[in-house]
Design an enzyme around this catalytic site. Structure first.
Site, PDB file in Angstrom:
ATOM      1  N   SER A 122      22.912  64.904  79.161  1.00  0.00           N
ATOM      2  CA  SER A 122      21.700  64.381  79.784  1.00  0.00           C
ATOM      3  C   SER A 122      20.590  63.994  78.812  1.00  0.00           C
ATOM      4  O   SER A 122      19.457  64.458  78.912  1.00  0.00           O
ATOM      5  CB  SER A 122      21.170  65.342  80.850  1.00  0.00           C
TER       6      SER A 122
ATOM      7  N   SER B  80      19.436  61.192  79.039  1.00  0.00           N
ATOM      8  CA  SER B  80      18.559  60.386  79.900  1.00  0.00           C
ATOM      9  C   SER B  80      17.438  61.249  80.486  1.00  0.00           C
ATOM     10  O   SER B  80      16.263  60.870  80.441  1.00  0.00           O
ATOM     11  CB  SER B  80      19.355  59.696  81.009  1.00  0.00           C
TER      12      SER B  80
ATOM     13  N   ASP C  56      24.297  68.866  93.426  1.00  0.00           N
ATOM     14  CA  ASP C  56      22.823  68.777  93.496  1.00  0.00           C
ATOM     15  C   ASP C  56      22.406  67.802  94.593  1.00  0.00           C
ATOM     16  O   ASP C  56      21.435  68.042  95.308  1.00  0.00           O
ATOM     17  CB  ASP C  56      22.189  68.437  92.134  1.00  0.00           C
TER      18      ASP C  56
ATOM     19  N   SER D 123      12.307  53.487  69.686  1.00  0.00           N
ATOM     20  CA  SER D 123      13.147  54.677  69.596  1.00  0.00           C
ATOM     21  C   SER D 123      13.842  54.712  68.236  1.00  0.00           C
ATOM     22  O   SER D 123      14.364  53.686  67.777  1.00  0.00           O
ATOM     23  CB  SER D 123      14.205  54.656  70.707  1.00  0.00           C
TER      24      SER D 123
ATOM     25  N   GLU E 154      14.793  57.425  87.443  1.00  0.00           N
ATOM     26  CA  GLU E 154      16.196  57.112  87.131  1.00  0.00           C
ATOM     27  C   GLU E 154      16.896  56.451  88.321  1.00  0.00           C
ATOM     28  O   GLU E 154      17.663  55.504  88.159  1.00  0.00           O
ATOM     29  CB  GLU E 154      16.958  58.374  86.661  1.00  0.00           C
TER      30      GLU E 154
ATOM     31  N   ASP F  18      19.287  67.526  86.501  1.00  0.00           N
ATOM     32  CA  ASP F  18      19.041  67.320  85.073  1.00  0.00           C
ATOM     33  C   ASP F  18      17.557  67.365  84.732  1.00  0.00           C
ATOM     34  O   ASP F  18      17.145  68.002  83.763  1.00  0.00           O
ATOM     35  CB  ASP F  18      19.611  65.969  84.625  1.00  0.00           C
TER      36      ASP F  18
ATOM     37  N   GLY G 268      24.876  59.756  76.047  1.00  0.00           N
ATOM     38  CA  GLY G 268      26.069  59.475  76.830  1.00  0.00           C
ATOM     39  C   GLY G 268      27.179  60.488  76.673  1.00  0.00           C
ATOM     40  O   GLY G 268      28.342  60.183  76.916  1.00  0.00           O
ATOM     41  N   ALA G 269      26.842  61.713  76.275  1.00  0.00           N
ATOM     42  CA  ALA G 269      27.856  62.751  76.081  1.00  0.00           C
ATOM     43  C   ALA G 269      27.884  63.734  77.252  1.00  0.00           C
ATOM     44  O   ALA G 269      28.528  64.770  77.183  1.00  0.00           O
ATOM     45  CB  ALA G 269      27.597  63.499  74.777  1.00  0.00           C
TER      46      ALA G 269
HETATM   47  P1  ADP Z   1      23.558  61.106  79.257  1.00  0.00           P
HETATM   48  O1  ADP Z   1      22.350  61.318  80.097  1.00  0.00           O
HETATM   49  O2  ADP Z   1      24.708  61.927  79.691  1.00  0.00           O
HETATM   50  O3  ADP Z   1      23.293  61.240  77.807  1.00  0.00           O
HETATM   51  P2  ADP Z   1      23.270  58.468  80.344  1.00  0.00           P
HETATM   52  O4  ADP Z   1      24.168  57.286  80.359  1.00  0.00           O
HETATM   53  O5  ADP Z   1      22.765  58.990  81.626  1.00  0.00           O
HETATM   54  O6  ADP Z   1      24.016  59.597  79.496  1.00  0.00           O
HETATM   55  O7  ADP Z   1      21.987  58.147  79.462  1.00  0.00           O
HETATM   56  C1  ADP Z   1      22.113  57.606  78.178  1.00  0.00           C
HETATM   57  C2  ADP Z   1      21.189  56.404  78.051  1.00  0.00           C
HETATM   58  O8  ADP Z   1      19.809  56.859  78.013  1.00  0.00           O
HETATM   59  C3  ADP Z   1      21.369  55.662  76.754  1.00  0.00           C
HETATM   60  O9  ADP Z   1      22.386  54.689  76.870  1.00  0.00           O
HETATM   61  C4  ADP Z   1      20.008  55.027  76.554  1.00  0.00           C
HETATM   62  O10 ADP Z   1      19.858  53.870  77.356  1.00  0.00           O
HETATM   63  C5  ADP Z   1      19.061  56.079  77.110  1.00  0.00           C
HETATM   64  N1  ADP Z   1      18.550  56.983  76.056  1.00  0.00           N
HETATM   65  C6  ADP Z   1      18.624  58.328  76.031  1.00  0.00           C
HETATM   66  N2  ADP Z   1      18.042  58.831  74.926  1.00  0.00           N
HETATM   67  C7  ADP Z   1      17.575  57.778  74.213  1.00  0.00           C
HETATM   68  C8  ADP Z   1      16.876  57.627  72.969  1.00  0.00           C
HETATM   69  N3  ADP Z   1      16.553  58.684  72.228  1.00  0.00           N
HETATM   70  N4  ADP Z   1      16.571  56.377  72.582  1.00  0.00           N
HETATM   71  C9  ADP Z   1      16.911  55.317  73.318  1.00  0.00           C
HETATM   72  N5  ADP Z   1      17.560  55.397  74.491  1.00  0.00           N
HETATM   73  C10 ADP Z   1      17.899  56.590  74.947  1.00  0.00           C
HETATM   74 MG    MG Z   2      22.164  60.887  82.171  1.00  0.00          MG
END
Ligand code: ADP
Ligand code: MG
Length: 378
Positions: free
Chosen positions: A120, A122, A34, A65, A154, A166, A116-117
């Protein structure tokens, strides 16, 4: 009252003005391109992040949250600028900043995308907040603009150098389709991705291995691509053919060559995959997915033992194709499998993980789902 509205009421003592949602995603094919202006073919998963929002009459922003014990983070909107210290809430605050929100607001987040799986969470968080703000303050941004603004949040506010994929798919996906996204101009095309009626299923394997996007591995890959672009005097790897890359070997180092080879071949695989999907040739789709994994593993070197084990076990159990997805170094893999073989495939992967002493993986299945939307408004 919905669950998220109740949570908002419990947390902030009033009812929200509106609720918005945005999903996580899985990228079928087109990985790590991307940011090279390539084509990608992700789809939205059914798990999504909900946000309930309410306008305030002052400049205070309060965010909580459900995945962070509903603890309220309070900040003045005038202080919301890159560099402001914080934790998870930076993903939401970054969006307020990039969209130019100037008023106070209360936000309750409830995310159902595993964090963090590699699915996305985030982007789901950013895009749900962006959709909520766009409606709450009648900002009138279109989906392309929201994609750029959430990516900016981001990149510049959170400090993760992610590409545009994403956020684009979380905002623009439609049910039953994968989204062919041209990352150069953000033009999109829905590609029918009807796995269910062909007796197939997409298994998502979360290896639970460390997902370290901020650790520098991602930045290093991006830097290699940018270096090739600079040395060859082109504007992006999108412009490069395999023949040109071979012919330019003397101008770049070996690492740069294999990184660029991944990008060039992966862009071709995405377009080949679209052709295969158009004629429902899932055997071919599977082969392309396998080639993508090999390229990510050997040329881009962003895989890891857990991801390779998941992929190998899925293929041994009869998957049509399997590959790591997302940034790499952990996170998730996908496998295109016969729906009738789901349990068997999961068992085979679990067995392979335990025999190597890896932490047990988690499994999800998902059909292509709808992108971000406003769910309710008072
Ligand atoms: P991914 O996008 O693959 O899940 P990332 O490391 O990019 O992993 O993003 C995960 C981060 O986004 C979490 O550690 C947290 O800081 C934030 N995050 C995502 N969803 C939530 C949520 N529902 N509540 C709080 N923080 C969140
Ligand atoms: Mg992410």
């Amino acid at each position: 009252m919905s669950q998220i509205e109740k949570k908002f009421l419990e947390t902030f003592g009033e009812e929200p003005d509106l609720v918005a949602a945005a999903p996580g995603r899985v990228n079928l094919i087109g990985e790590h391109i991307d940011y090279s202006d390539g084509f990608v073919l992700p789809f939205a998963i059914k798990d999504r992040t909900l946000v309930a929002a309410r306008k305030r009459n002052d400049s205070t922003v309060r965010i909580a949250s459900a995945q962070r014990r509903n603890k309220i983070v309070t900040v003045d909107i005038n202080q919301v600028k890159p560099g402001l210290k914080g934790e998870w809430e930076r993903y939401a605050l970054g969006v307020l900043w990039s969209m130019g929100v100037t008023e106070g607001v209360d936000l309750m987040i409830d995310g159902h995308v595993p964090l963090g799986a590699g699915l996305s969470s985030s982007a789901a968080l950013e895009c749900s907040v962006a959709t909520a703000m766009n409606h709450l303050f009648d900002m009138g941004f279109n989906l392309e603009e929201l994609a750029r603004l959430t990516q900016k949040a981001e990149n510049q506010y959170v400090g993760v150098p992610c590409g545009i994929m994403d956020q684009s798919v979380s905002l623009m996906a439609t049910q039953g389709s994968a989204l062919l996204l041209d990352c150069r101009d953000l033009s999109t095309k829905n590609i029918s991705f009807d796995v269910a009626s062909h007796g197939l299923e997409l298994l998502i394997i979360d290896t639970q291995a460390h997902h370290a996007l901020t650790d520098g591995g991602y930045a290093e890959r991006r830097a290699s691509c940018e270096s090739v672009v600079a040395k060859l005097g082109i504007s992006s790897l999108r412009e490069l053919t395999m023949e040109q890359l071979e012919g330019s070997r003397a101008l770049i180092n070996e690492t740069e060559f294999v990184r660029a080879r991944h990008a060039v071949t992966e862009m071709k695989r995405v377009l080949d995959c679209v052709e295969a999907l158009n004629v429902s040739d899932f055997e071919k789709v599977g082969q392309l997915i396998n080639q993508s994994h090999i390229s990510l593993r050997d040329d881009y070197t962003v895989s890891c033992p857990e991801l390779d084990t998941a992929v190998d076990a899925a293929l041994s159990a009869g998957a049509l194709g399997s590959r790591m997805v997302g940034g790499g170094f952990g996170g998730s893999a996908i496998a295109l499998i016969q729906a009738s073989k789901t349990t068997e495939t999961i068992g085979a992967i679990e067995k392979a993980f335990s025999s190597k002493g890896f932490k047990a993986p988690r499994f999800f299945t998902s059909l292509p789902s709808q992108g971000a939307e406003l769910i309710s408004r008072r």
